[in-house]
Motif scaffolding. Structure first.
Motif: not given
Length: 93
Positions: A52-67
């Protein structure tokens, strides 16, 4: 993510440090072309990080680096890697 201000509590420093550590491990997963699910599995197995921690951080990275992640996911579909290839066998075996 930003730097903590002088008004931040020790708990916030620990959270930011932990998040940075997971962020760095996710970047290693990206270098080895792992999917989010493969990364969650690898970090759970080899670094004892809750998926869950990995998924949460991954999602934040996806939002910050969408392209970046759109391109990464397209490239990811063309190749596959085993999560054990980059982290090696778990220390518990």
């Amino acid at each position: 993510m930003g730097f903590p201000s002088s008004s931040n509590s020790p708990t916030q420093y620990i959270y930011l440090f932990w998040k940075l550590q997971v962020h760095n491990l996710i970047e290693q997963c990206l270098v080895f072309n792992l999917s989010k699910e493969e990364c969650m599995e690898a970090l759970s197995k080899h670094a004892n990080i809750n998926p869950i921690v990995t998924s949460t951080v991954w999602k934040e990275l996806e939002k910050e680096n969408k392209e970046f992640f759109e391109s990464y996911n397209q490239r990811k579909e063309t190749t596959k890697r085993n999560p054990d290839e980059f982290l090696g066998p778990s220390s518990g075996k």
